[in-house]
Design a protein around this motif. Structure first.
Motif, PDB file in Angstrom:
ATOM      1  N   GLU A   1       0.852  -1.184   0.000  1.00  0.00           N
ATOM      2  CA  GLU A   1       0.000   0.000   0.000  1.00  0.00           C
ATOM      3  C   GLU A   1       0.895   1.244   0.000  1.00  0.00           C
ATOM      4  O   GLU A   1       1.844   1.342   0.776  1.00  0.00           O
ATOM      5  CB  GLU A   1      -0.878  -0.024   1.254  1.00  0.00           C
ATOM      6  CG  GLU A   1      -1.792   1.168   1.309  1.00  0.00           C
ATOM      7  CD  GLU A   1      -2.578   1.271   2.615  1.00  0.00           C
ATOM      8  OE1 GLU A   1      -2.484   0.356   3.449  1.00  0.00           O
ATOM      9  OE2 GLU A   1      -3.282   2.279   2.764  1.00  0.00           O
TER      10      GLU A   1
ATOM     11  N   CYS B   1       0.531   4.206   1.119  1.00  0.00           N
ATOM     12  CA  CYS B   1       0.621   4.908   2.407  1.00  0.00           C
ATOM     13  C   CYS B   1       1.752   4.366   3.274  1.00  0.00           C
ATOM     14  O   CYS B   1       2.375   5.115   4.022  1.00  0.00           O
ATOM     15  CB  CYS B   1      -0.678   4.742   3.205  1.00  0.00           C
ATOM     16  SG  CYS B   1      -2.081   5.635   2.553  1.00  0.00           S
TER      17      CYS B   1
ATOM     18  N   TYR C   1      -2.998   2.792  -5.513  1.00  0.00           N
ATOM     19  CA  TYR C   1      -3.181   2.436  -4.097  1.00  0.00           C
ATOM     20  C   TYR C   1      -2.166   1.335  -3.769  1.00  0.00           C
ATOM     21  O   TYR C   1      -1.354   1.471  -2.868  1.00  0.00           O
ATOM     22  CB  TYR C   1      -4.622   1.946  -3.957  1.00  0.00           C
ATOM     23  CG  TYR C   1      -5.204   1.741  -2.586  1.00  0.00           C
ATOM     24  CD1 TYR C   1      -4.554   1.002  -1.612  1.00  0.00           C
ATOM     25  CD2 TYR C   1      -6.464   2.261  -2.276  1.00  0.00           C
ATOM     26  CE1 TYR C   1      -5.146   0.799  -0.369  1.00  0.00           C
ATOM     27  CE2 TYR C   1      -7.053   2.054  -1.035  1.00  0.00           C
ATOM     28  CZ  TYR C   1      -6.391   1.315  -0.082  1.00  0.00           C
ATOM     29  OH  TYR C   1      -6.980   1.115   1.138  1.00  0.00           O
TER      30      TYR C   1
ATOM     31  N   CYS D   1      -7.035   6.694   0.856  1.00  0.00           N
ATOM     32  CA  CYS D   1      -5.967   7.047   1.795  1.00  0.00           C
ATOM     33  C   CYS D   1      -4.677   7.343   1.042  1.00  0.00           C
ATOM     34  O   CYS D   1      -3.949   8.287   1.355  1.00  0.00           O
ATOM     35  CB  CYS D   1      -5.766   5.903   2.786  1.00  0.00           C
ATOM     36  SG  CYS D   1      -5.611   4.273   2.015  1.00  0.00           S
ATOM     37  N   CYS D   2      -4.390   6.530   0.012  1.00  0.00           N
ATOM     38  CA  CYS D   2      -3.131   6.670  -0.716  1.00  0.00           C
ATOM     39  C   CYS D   2      -3.112   7.914  -1.604  1.00  0.00           C
ATOM     40  O   CYS D   2      -2.041   8.348  -2.024  1.00  0.00           O
ATOM     41  CB  CYS D   2      -2.851   5.422  -1.543  1.00  0.00           C
ATOM     42  SG  CYS D   2      -2.636   3.944  -0.538  1.00  0.00           S
TER      43      CYS D   2
HETATM   44 ZN   LIG Z   1      -3.329   4.039   1.617  1.00  0.00          ZN
END
Ligand SMILES: [Zn+2]
Length: 804
Positions: free
Chosen positions: A359, A361, A408, A434-435
């Motif tokens: 991921e 993030c 992502y 989120c990413c």
């Molecule tokens: Zn993420």
């Protein structure tokens, strides 16, 4: 649960999300014994007694305001692409749900994706936008962005004022009621962390003091909430609620404390140091398998700030230990970590290669972890890690120069593609995963961590990344222009120049430049000079120190050989020992490969001789690339290799580089006998050539360059004289490469006038695809591979790990 899964649940029509009332089991529910503060290490008990911290010896970060990227470098272009995206986003749309929650008018309309007005994570991206725009503004001083982000802060401030309690969010506080009652809810503190961090960045990087006041009001509100939980129930109840993801709440609160000195801010930060996770790390157990990676990395980052504040060595140890286990047992060659958002067993990555790897993030967050560790220790391993993850884990998550198109997950299975994962590429206004939040931050702070300064016993500037940029180094009273020649495969060294100018007429103070000699370079090859005089170099993995009173026009040259090498996947089972990634200096190479072939043959199985198996693609090859087209039923088709490579077809022509079809339609003209008698080598099957199999038979791709592969490139037999060409077989004169039907390609012979002259004539275009300046040919077992940097790929199918 992964974010992906929970997003699905929260939007599923059958309401299964509401039924999920038990806390997620994968987050390890603490038993009452474990949750007791007595079972965690003594040092981790809440204490507000602060020491002076260990900060005196730490390297200082260099402000983004003082660093500028070369706009033409890959970093400068990536930054510019992200700036364009930030400027495409509209304040009214970003704050729509905040206004709705506050009961204010809602002009315009909300964004979609994870920002949509029913999503429980709504507002998280707005927090990231505050951080990203502050960092981007510091990095560029773009006036339009400044006014955009100032309007955003103002609009949020109006929401906070209207609500009146200090609370500020795009969702109602009812989500925190559910959080505190241990009911199912999607990470409300995760989003609050982003908003707090964003406002704090607006204060620290853009001097918006109102943003700081907004943070303090919000924290006051949440301080009361957490105190109420502890007072009404127990502290165990609060710890239990942390089984739901809380992002980097501890991180932002510790940072806030360094600004305000307010003990409440420190105390609240301590309450977000998740003991069940940190306790494991404190015990030095690599037991992170089964944990959601991106929930827990930010907690470690928070404790790193705690160490910087308190000097408590436990939190130094936790950060170092965590980095060491992730780096040694849980990270891919890219520097990324996690599969399906979770960690798996240590040294077992061989069975995790799929479409849902690393991921984005988590890479963003691991960069923060390594950055703290480097500042404390000055250890090269952390600077090496930062470079690896930045180049191979961050740069390639944007789709070329397209603003707001990011991934992502990064697929790492053989034959994967960034375009083909559960999420694939996102969209500008309808993803906001989120990413996307961490993505816009990553590309706003590319000027960070290139330089660090030491203003302790010696005055020194560390140059830890070789990225074309300039720095205004105020402490040293000099300006440095760092120029990095883009790496190419035909000249295997990285060439860096540093040009120094002084900021004042009087001489600057004596200072030291510390230049990183990366671990990936060769032992005897690196060279350095100052104003043309050779300098002696330390071994790779050390810093070259140059101390002097710098003069206007001083120039340092560095020449760092880029070594070719393989690196095994983090999996200590013998059967995975042959699963290897290929590196060229810091660049992770991926082989263009749609079929999933992954066998590279090393002579005698000796992995140290990878360089013998790789040959650089020469600089002039790009001028030999062509695409052959025809108009078929009113649309343009191109001669292409079929995906199974066994045949050649006319396929719909998509001129867009970065796709499999552009690759399949690109051939290199190879001189056969002379320049008019040529062979056609598919760009992604180096060494293979198109061959005929006799009259009426399909063309094929063959490994052997027999006479059947040689064609005369002659003016088009359609006789139009418009530059079209025909391919006449050298071994079967009078026979031509010809389309039959709409897509088959065969050899058709002219006896009896059966050649369809239109079907045997092609338009010639420049190659739809081209060689990256870093391109190597690797000899494979069943086929050869064209290797290019992973970061340079868009939708093309690739293989990162080979069976070597
Ligand atoms: Zn993420």
């Amino acid at each position: 649960y992964s974010h992906t899964y929970r997003h699905e649940l929260s939007f599923s029509r059958n309401g299964s999300w509401e039924k999920q009332n038990s806390p997620p089991s994968l987050h390890r529910i603490l038993g009452s014994d474990e949750a007791s503060t007595d079972s965690i290490p003594q040092q981790m008990k809440i204490s507000v007694g602060l020491s002076s911290g260990g900060g005196a010896d730490f390297l200082k970060e260099v402000s983004l305001h003082d660093v500028r990227l070369d706009p033409n470098s890959i970093y400068g272009l990536a930054q510019q692409t992200n700036l364009e995206y930030l400027l495409m986003l509209d304040v009214d749309k970003l704050v729509w749900s905040f206004r709705k929650t506050a009961g204010l008018d809602t002009p315009s309309e909300p964004y979609g994706g994870w920002e949509n007005p029913n999503g429980e994570l709504r507002g998280h991206f707005v927090g990231h936008y505050l951080s990203a725009s502050a960092k981007m503004w510091a990095s560029t001083h773009n006036a339009r962005l400044y006014s955009r982000m100032s309007s955003l802060v103002l609009a949020l401030s109006e929401c906070q004022t209207k609500i009146g309690s200090g609370y500020l969010s795009a969702f109602p506080s009812e989500l925190f009621d559910r959080f505190e009652s241990l009911e199912a809810v999607w990470a409300p503190y995760y989003t609050i962390h982003k908003i707090l961090a964003g406002l704090l960045d607006q204060y620290t990087l853009a001097a918006n003091s109102h943003a700081l006041n907004m943070v303090i009001s919000m924290v006051e509100y949440f301080y009361m909430r957490v105190q109420n939980v502890i007072a009404r129930y127990t502290i165990e109840r609060h710890w239990l609620s942390l089984n739901e993801e809380t992002g980097g709440m501890n991180d932002v609160l510790y940072r806030l404390y360094t600004i305000t000195g307010n003990q409440k801010h420190f105390a609240l930060a301590l309450l977000f140091d998740k003991p069940c996770f940190l306790g494991l790390l404190a015990l030095k157990a690599d037991d992170i398998s089964g944990f959601h990676a991106n929930t827990h990395i930010p907690i470690v980052i928070g404790t790193q700030v705690r160490y910087e504040i308190t000097g408590d060595p436990l939190f130094k140890e936790i950060g170092s230990f965590f980095m060491s286990i992730v780096n040694s047992s849980h990270s891919y060659a890219t520097g990324g970590t996690s599969a399906g958002e979770f960690w798996s067993d240590p040294q077992r990555l061989g069975t995790t290669l799929g479409t849902e790897n690393q991921e984005s993030c988590t890479t963003y967050n691991m960069l923060k972890v390594s950055r703290h560790l480097f500042r404390w220790s000055k250890e090269m391993a952390y600077a090496d890690y930062y470079e690896r993850a930045l180049i191979n884990g961050v740069l390639g998550i944007q789709r070329g120069r397209e603003p707001g198109v990011m991934i992502y997950m990064l697929p790492l299975r053989p034959g994967g593609s960034k375009a083909r994962s559960y999420h694939g590429w996102g969209t500008q206004f309808n993803s906001f995963w989120c990413c996307y939040g961490t993505g816009i931050e990553s590309f706003s702070k590319l000027g960070d961590s290139i330089y660090f300064e030491d203003v302790g016993k010696e005055l020194a500037l560390y140059v830890t990344q070789y990225i074309s940029s300039s720095i205004d180094w105020n402490s040293g009273q000099i300006l440095i222009m760092q120029l990095v020649e883009p790496a190419v495969s035909w000249d295997q060294s990285l060439k860096v120049k540093m040009k120094i100018s002084t900021k004042t007429v009087s001489a600057p103070p004596s200072s030291t430049l510390k230049l990183r000699i990366p671990t990936w370079t060769s032992r005897n090859g690196p060279r350095a000079s100052l104003n043309g005089a050779d300098l002696s170099l330390p071994p790779p993995g050390n810093f070259l120190s140059i101390t002097r009173i710098w003069r206007q026009g001083d120039e340092i040259s560095l020449d760092l050989p880029l070594t070719l090498r393989t690196e095994a996947i983090k999996d200590n089972r013998p059967e995975y020992g042959s699963v290897q990634a290929v590196f060229y200096g810091p660049y992770l190479l991926a082989g263009l490969s749609s079929g999933g072939d992954w066998d590279i043959k090393l002579p005698d199985g000796d992995a140290s001789s990878i360089a013998e198996l790789l040959s650089p693609v020469p600089a002039d090859y790009n001028s030999h690339l062509i695409t052959l087209t025809q108009e078929v039923n009113g649309s343009v088709s191109a001669l292409s290799t079929a995906s199974d490579r066994s045949s050649v077809v006319m396929a719909a022509y998509r001129p867009e580089a970065g796709t499999d079809s552009a690759v399949a339609a690109t051939f290199r003209l190879v001189a056969g006998v002379d320049s008019r008698r040529i062979m056609l080598e598919p760009i992604d099957f180096p060494g293979a050539v198109l061959s005929h199999q006799g009259e009426g038979e399909s063309l094929t791709v063959s490994d052997a360059a027999s006479a059947a592969a040689i064609f005369r490139l002659v003016p088009g037999i359609d006789g139009r004289g418009d530059g079209s060409v025909s391919l006449e077989s050298e071994s079967r004169r009078g026979c031509f490469v010809s389309r039959r039907g709409s897509s088959n390609v065969t050899l058709t012979c002219g006896g009896g006038g059966t050649v369809d002259r239109e079907a045997a004539s092609f338009g010639v275009r420049n190659g739809s695809s081209e060689y990256h300046v870093v391109s190597f040919v690797a000899r494979g077992v069943k086929r050869n591979f064209l290797l290019v940097p992973l970061f340079s790929l868009r939708d093309e199918s690739y293989t990162v790990y080979f069976n070597v």
